[in-house]
Design an enzyme around this catalytic site. Structure first.
Site, PDB file in Angstrom:
ATOM      1  N   VAL A  26       0.830  -1.205   0.000  1.00  0.00           N
ATOM      2  CA  VAL A  26       0.000   0.000   0.000  1.00  0.00           C
ATOM      3  C   VAL A  26       0.863   1.252   0.000  1.00  0.00           C
ATOM      4  CG1 VAL A  26      -1.731   1.325   1.276  1.00  0.00           C
ATOM      5  CG2 VAL A  26      -1.923  -1.170   1.119  1.00  0.00           C
ATOM      6  N   ALA A  55       9.476   6.386   6.081  1.00  0.00           N
ATOM      7  CA  ALA A  55      10.066   5.543   7.116  1.00  0.00           C
ATOM      8  C   ALA A  55       9.871   4.071   6.763  1.00  0.00           C
ATOM      9  CB  ALA A  55       9.440   5.847   8.465  1.00  0.00           C
ATOM     10  N   VAL A 144     -11.413   0.603   6.476  1.00  0.00           N
ATOM     11  CA  VAL A 144     -12.585  -0.262   6.324  1.00  0.00           C
ATOM     12  C   VAL A 144     -12.912  -0.428   4.847  1.00  0.00           C
ATOM     13  CG1 VAL A 144     -15.007  -0.635   6.911  1.00  0.00           C
ATOM     14  CG2 VAL A 144     -13.504   0.577   8.517  1.00  0.00           C
ATOM     15  N   GLY A 199      -3.315 -15.238  -4.276  1.00  0.00           N
ATOM     16  CA  GLY A 199      -2.890 -14.060  -3.542  1.00  0.00           C
ATOM     17  C   GLY A 199      -3.994 -13.353  -2.783  1.00  0.00           C
ATOM     18  N   GLU A 202      -3.398 -14.670   2.929  1.00  0.00           N
ATOM     19  CA  GLU A 202      -2.028 -14.701   3.408  1.00  0.00           C
ATOM     20  C   GLU A 202      -1.587 -16.140   3.654  1.00  0.00           C
ATOM     21  OE1 GLU A 202      -0.201 -12.048   3.686  1.00  0.00           O
ATOM     22  OE2 GLU A 202      -1.722 -10.476   3.481  1.00  0.00           O
ATOM     23  N   LYS A 217     -13.178  -4.072  11.737  1.00  0.00           N
ATOM     24  CA  LYS A 217     -13.945  -3.171  10.886  1.00  0.00           C
ATOM     25  C   LYS A 217     -15.357  -2.957  11.420  1.00  0.00           C
ATOM     26  CE  LYS A 217     -11.177  -4.649   6.947  1.00  0.00           C
ATOM     27  NZ  LYS A 217     -11.100  -5.504   5.747  1.00  0.00           N
TER      28      LYS A 217
END
Length: 443
Positions: A26, A55, A144, A199, A202, A217
């Site tokens: 992301v 970072a 969400v 995919g 996980e 959520k």
């Protein structure tokens, strides 16, 4: 240090300085969009957006990203505490160090955009309070349902309405698995293997298939919808690991499909209105809009007093969809910085009681393995009547050692249904209660 919005408003010729925490799937997409679409974003904000730091844990890692290497740092704490950052984007996830970094960013004058559902579900109150004290924005549309706009509609668009119920498919992994079981006849393990291969799941899918992701959520949605502080500890959670092919087939016979649902609703009690928040598999009719949500897609169905029924649908995860939601928040927050204003904060004025699961009411589908002999149905029906659970339909499947009663109830308290199941398992003629599943959206 806390800086008031009016004293830190950006002029059109001063860039809005942005720091990014995390550069995974992301974060990389967020950085790419910030640089690729810089000119268009500047027009939308009214001032340029300048990415001044990223970072990461491993700055030497190769990334498909065209940004100056000197932007990367391992010192996330130093980045957010610089004091010259206008907006901090947090996409590292987890509870710590994300919480401390967000609090530090707010303290040092930055507004925050986060996609961190787990942190918001556990400790949103602390973050809201810090944002209010600092007079800064806290935005979290991406927390969400990925790209689906649902936080802002609940927070702003429906602020003048009374939301009565929020019903959502908010986890793409579980929806893919259950959809594959429905459409291909695959078993749970086979469908999960396919989700991992493509995919959509996980390597360790626990957070998804056990309902933890959806419960986070649900806590966020319930808090927004009902103006009450709701944490993940208030949400009843069940995953999909016990859903069988037989459950899916039974749903199909009833004209239903099985979905993992996040359900947040207002409930009238003798002491006044209260709310319930729960996540669990449920059968819903083929005619319900959520029944047509396939694959890894998400959808949230909202019922409100004046607007009626609304549905928000789209991809619920992935780098580009989630980055889209993040950038939407960045533009909104950056506009506020340019204008020297702050958007809406936490709304908890209703402060409604969050009921435990035993007080939630719904219908149930129960499969009971029984001895195939006279009197079984009457005995089983008596167990339901004892706890005031009314039977809507009953049918027998199989004979002899394969005999099974399939019962669908009218609406009942969850506690009453649980007591009924316990009583059924104590009957000599009941071999097992092999399946209990809630039925939603049936009048």
């Amino acid at each position: 240090m806390s800086v008031s919005p009016s004293s830190s408003a950006s002029s059109p010729d001063r860039p809005v300085r942005v720091a990014l925490l995390g550069c995974g799937v992301v974060g990389t997409e967020v950085a790419r969009l910030l640089t690729r679409d810089a000119a268009e974003l500047a027009r939308r904000v009214g001032s340029p957006l300048e990415l001044v730091g990223i970072a990461v844990r491993r700055p030497e890692r190769e990334r498909d990203l065209d940004v100056p290497p000197e932007l990367f740092t391992t010192d996330a704490a130093g980045l957010v505490s610089r004091g010259d950052i206008d907006v901090v984007i947090e996409v590292i996830g987890g509870i710590e160090p994300a919480r401390e970094l967000i609090l530090s960013a707010l303290e040092h004058g930055a507004s925050v955009v986060t996609a961190n559902k787990a942190l918001l579900a556990e400790d949103a109150g602390t973050l809201y309070e810090a944002a209010e004290k600092a007079e800064r924005d806290l935005a979290f549309e991406a927390a969400v349902a990925g790209a689906i706009p649902i936080v802002r509609p609940l927070r702003e668009s429906l602020a003048g309405d009374a939301v009565e119920r929020v019903l959502g498919i908010v986890n793409g992994t579980t929806n893919f698995v259950l959809d594959a079981m429905t459409t291909t006849g695959a078993g749970f393990a086979e469908a999960l293997d396919e989700a991992q291969r493509l995919g959509y799941a996980e390597a360790d899918p626990t957070a998804d298939i056990e309902g933890f992701d959806a419960a986070s959520k649900a806590a966020i949605l319930a808090g927004l919808a009902f103006h009450t502080r709701v944490s993940i500890g208030d949400v009843h959670r069940e995953g999909i690991t016990d859903v069988t092919s037989a459950d899916v087939a039974s749903a199909n016979e009833m004209g239903c499909v099985v979905k993992l649902l996040a359900i947040c609703e207002k409930i009238d009690t003798p002491d006044g209105p209260a709310i319930s928040a729960r996540v669990h598999p449920a059968m819903i009719p083929d005619s319900h809009p959520l029944a047509s949500v396939h694959g890894a897609y998400n959808a949230v169905f909202v019922e409100s007093e004046s607007a009626g029924q609304l549905m928000f649908y789209g991809p619920g995860a992935g780098g580009a969809p989630t980055a889209s939601a993040v950038l939407g928040d960045v533009v909104s927050v950056a506009r506020n910085r340019v204008r020297g204003v702050v958007g809406p904060g936490e709304s908890t004025h209703a402060d409604l009681e969050v009921l435990d699961m035993g007080q939630a009411r719904t219908r149930y589908h129960i499969a009971i393995d029984v001895d195939d002999r006279a009197g079984v149905l009457a005995t089983v029906a008596h167990a339901f009547a004892e706890f005031d659970v009314s039977i809507k339909t009953v049918r027998q499947e199989g004979h002899g050692s394969d005999a099974q009663l399939v019962i669908v109830t009218h609406e009942a308290d969850d506690a009453a249904l649980s007591a009924t199941v316990t009583a059924l398992r104590g009957l000599e003629m009941v071999r097992d209660v092999s399946s209990v599943m809630r039925v939603e959206g049936v009048s």
